[in-house]
Design a protein around this motif. Structure first.
Motif, short mmCIF file in Angstrom:
data_model
loop_
_atom_site.label_atom_id
_atom_site.label_comp_id
_atom_site.label_asym_id
_atom_site.label_seq_id
_atom_site.Cartn_x
_atom_site.Cartn_y
_atom_site.Cartn_z
N GLU A 1 -1.60 -6.86 9.76
CA GLU A 1 -1.25 -8.51 9.50
C GLU A 1 -2.15 -9.79 8.94
O GLU A 1 -1.63 -10.78 9.22
CB GLU A 1 -1.17 -8.21 11.42
CG GLU A 1 -0.23 -7.73 12.18
CD GLU A 1 -0.63 -7.23 13.51
OE1 GLU A 1 0.86 -6.90 14.41
OE2 GLU A 1 -1.35 -6.99 13.98
N CYS A 2 -3.33 -9.54 9.34
CA CYS A 2 -4.16 -9.63 8.76
C CYS A 2 -3.85 -10.56 7.15
O CYS A 2 -3.54 -11.70 6.90
CB CYS A 2 -5.90 -10.03 8.74
SG CYS A 2 -6.46 -9.44 10.18
N ARG A 3 -3.16 -9.55 6.31
CA ARG A 3 -2.99 -10.12 4.60
C ARG A 3 -1.83 -10.60 5.11
O ARG A 3 -1.65 -11.87 3.80
CB ARG A 3 -2.39 -8.00 4.42
CG ARG A 3 -3.77 -7.68 3.68
CD ARG A 3 -3.28 -6.28 3.03
NE ARG A 3 -4.68 -5.23 2.89
CZ ARG A 3 -5.40 -5.50 1.51
NH1 ARG A 3 -5.01 -6.19 0.40
NH2 ARG A 3 -7.05 -4.73 1.35
N ILE A 4 -0.58 -10.45 6.08
CA ILE A 4 0.09 -11.74 5.75
C ILE A 4 0.35 -12.44 6.48
O ILE A 4 0.70 -13.38 5.98
CB ILE A 4 1.87 -10.53 7.18
CG1 ILE A 4 1.86 -8.85 6.82
CG2 ILE A 4 1.99 -11.71 7.73
CD1 ILE A 4 2.64 -8.55 6.93
N ILE A 5 -1.00 -13.11 7.14
CA ILE A 5 -0.81 -14.39 7.29
C ILE A 5 -1.84 -14.86 6.67
O ILE A 5 -1.52 -16.38 5.85
CB ILE A 5 -2.06 -14.27 8.12
CG1 ILE A 5 -1.69 -13.32 9.82
CG2 ILE A 5 -2.82 -15.58 9.20
CD1 ILE A 5 -2.17 -13.70 11.20
N LEU A 6 -2.86 -14.52 5.50
CA LEU A 6 -2.95 -14.85 4.83
C LEU A 6 -2.84 -15.13 3.51
O LEU A 6 -2.81 -15.88 2.40
CB LEU A 6 -4.44 -13.77 4.23
CG LEU A 6 -5.83 -14.12 5.44
CD1 LEU A 6 -6.54 -12.94 5.73
CD2 LEU A 6 -6.13 -15.68 5.00
N THR A 7 -1.19 -14.23 3.18
CA THR A 7 -0.71 -14.28 1.72
C THR A 7 0.17 -15.65 2.58
O THR A 7 0.60 -16.21 0.63
CB THR A 7 0.34 -12.90 1.26
OG1 THR A 7 0.74 -12.61 3.05
CG2 THR A 7 -0.95 -11.71 1.19
N GLU A 8 0.55 -15.86 3.62
CA GLU A 8 1.33 -16.32 4.11
C GLU A 8 0.92 -18.59 3.58
O GLU A 8 1.67 -19.26 3.00
CB GLU A 8 1.83 -17.35 5.51
CG GLU A 8 2.84 -18.37 5.51
CD GLU A 8 2.73 -18.78 7.12
OE1 GLU A 8 3.02 -19.50 7.67
OE2 GLU A 8 1.59 -18.41 7.69
N PHE A 9 -0.46 -18.81 3.80
CA PHE A 9 -1.30 -19.81 4.15
C PHE A 9 -1.49 -19.68 2.67
O PHE A 9 -2.07 -21.19 2.36
CB PHE A 9 -2.69 -19.35 5.31
CG PHE A 9 -2.55 -19.94 6.81
CD1 PHE A 9 -2.31 -21.48 6.78
CD2 PHE A 9 -1.81 -18.58 7.36
CE1 PHE A 9 -2.40 -21.69 8.00
CE2 PHE A 9 -1.32 -19.19 8.62
CZ PHE A 9 -1.46 -20.56 8.76
N ALA A 10 -2.09 -18.54 2.22
CA ALA A 10 -2.57 -18.98 0.33
C ALA A 10 -1.41 -19.95 0.04
O ALA A 10 -1.99 -20.01 -1.22
CB ALA A 10 -2.93 -17.26 0.00
N GLY A 11 -0.07 -18.86 0.55
CA GLY A 11 1.20 -20.24 -0.71
C GLY A 11 0.83 -21.50 -0.21
O GLY A 11 1.17 -21.79 -1.15
#
Length: 398
Positions: free
Chosen positions: A104-114
């Motif tokens: 879930e942390c990775r999902i959130i961070l990949t969205e914001f990194a986008g």
């Protein structure tokens, strides 16, 4: 319920040479996603040359403009240092902490990194420390994203809260969160001609032309850079936390003076004389400014303190500024201004000062109640002493 708007960034970054092994311990995020900002903390256990140590990562995420806005890490397990970083970075968000999985942390961070890439924002802090979190992950399905959004969004408790949050996300062009609050058939493009804006004030009234108990008319004062507009809309909700109908009525510009009238509120101020050098304030004040946001000015430093909750979003009239519980301004000349926008707020701030380590070295010399805020006018002036500034504007008025 939600669109699959999370993106995945592919990569292949290995462990840094100094780290032999990394194990996920736990993580949490604040449930403040509907405010457009999110605090995220991840705790790892790392091995370096047969030595095991703790590693904490703290992220401040902004869904509207700054994406992954700030990042601070802590090596070791010093509760004092961890607490300080946590307070500094995400302590003022006013939300609850909900546990997350590593995925879930990775999902959130990949969205914001986008969003960092989309808005051409540089990544903050030591990027190499968290780049591995942006490695390729299986694409999350809508059900998984919906479950995650429920963790990072505060539960909806009444219609006012739902509508304020929905309009806040709509005008901020944060469509991931807006869609989370709306039924699939709701048109989210009705105000596409308006650039991203901040919701400064929103007033909700029952729609007398509708027989539905969940039908409302909203008047929203929004700010776009330094210009203001009023947007009027009709919204219908189902009583279960979902917007089921959204209609645009009108949108028009207003002057800064007209906006100021709408945002007018009293300001309560107590002035103290400090019996120590202003540069010693942070060292002496104990927990008085825990979780405060600090801003430096030419004549001193201001500490903005926030409420521990976001209950102001549940009221019929929403004001963006109502998440601030109080302000402390320390001038270079040793004058401390305690400021709040409510009588209860200033009494609480005065009580906290009396209970703090500086109680015996901070003496109140004046109290004021202003019909409208004056502190920021003082901060933008050339005065170091507030009483001198007050005398000047009184003379100017005459």
């Amino acid at each position: 319920m939600t669109d699959n708007r999370f993106t995945v960034i592919k990569g292949g970054i290995d462990l840094p040479p100094s780290i032999d092994k990394r194990d996920f311990v736990n993580a949490y995020a604040t449930d403040t996603r509907l405010m457009g900002v999110l605090g995220l903390s991840i705790h790892w256990e790392i091995e370096k040359s047969d030595i095991t140590d703790d590693f904490y990562q703290f992220f401040y995420l902004d869904a509207e403009e700054y994406a992954i806005e700030n990042y601070i890490s802590v090596y070791g397990n010093s509760p004092k240092e961890i607490h300080k970083v946590e307070n500094t970075l995400i302590g003022g968000l006013g939300g609850k902490k909900n546990e997350l999985t590593e995925r879930e942390c990775r999902i959130i961070l990949t969205e914001f990194a986008g969003l960092n890439k989309k808005y051409e924002k540089s990544f903050p802090g030591k990027y190499d420390e968290y780049a591995f979190l942006l490695e390729c992950e299986p694409q999350p399905d809508p059900r998984e994203i919906n479950s995650l959004m429920k963790k990072i969004c505060t539960p909806i408790e009444n219609d006012y809260q739902l509508i304020h949050y929905f309009l806040m996300r709509m005008f901020g062009k944060d469509m991931t969160a807006a869609r989370f609050l709306a039924a699939e058939n709701v048109d989210l493009e009705l105000f596409n001609d308006i650039p991203p804006a901040s919701l400064c004030k929103n007033t909700i009234d029952a729609d007398a032309s509708s027989e539905s108990p969940g039908a409302y008319i909203c008047e929203s004062l929004i700010e776009i850079d330094i210009t203001y507009m009023v947007a009027v809309s009709k919204i219908e909700v189902d009583g279960r936390g979902t917007v089921v109908n959204f209609e645009r009525v009108s949108a028009f510009k207003v002057t800064p003076a007209e906006a100021a009238l709408q945002l007018a509120r009293p300001e309560f101020m107590t002035i103290y004389t400090l019996l120590f050098d202003a540069s010693e304030f942070e060292m002496r004040c104990g927990s008085l400014i825990d979780k405060a946001m600090t801003t430096s000015y030419e004549t001193g430093k201001m500490y903005m303190m926030f409420n521990k909750h976001n209950n102001h979003v549940k009221s019929r009239i929403f004001l963006l500024s109502e998440d601030v519980s109080g302000l402390l301004y320390i001038s270079e000349t040793g004058q401390m201004l305690a400021v709040s926008y409510s009588l209860h707020g200033i009494h609480t701030l005065e009580s906290n000062i009396r209970k703090s380590p500086i109680a015996g070295s901070a003496f109140p010399i004046a109290k004021y109640e202003f019909k409208e805020p004056i502190l920021y006018d003082f901060l933008q002036s050339d005065f170091y002493d507030f009483n001198d500034f007050l005398e000047f504007i009184r003379d100017d008025d005459h």
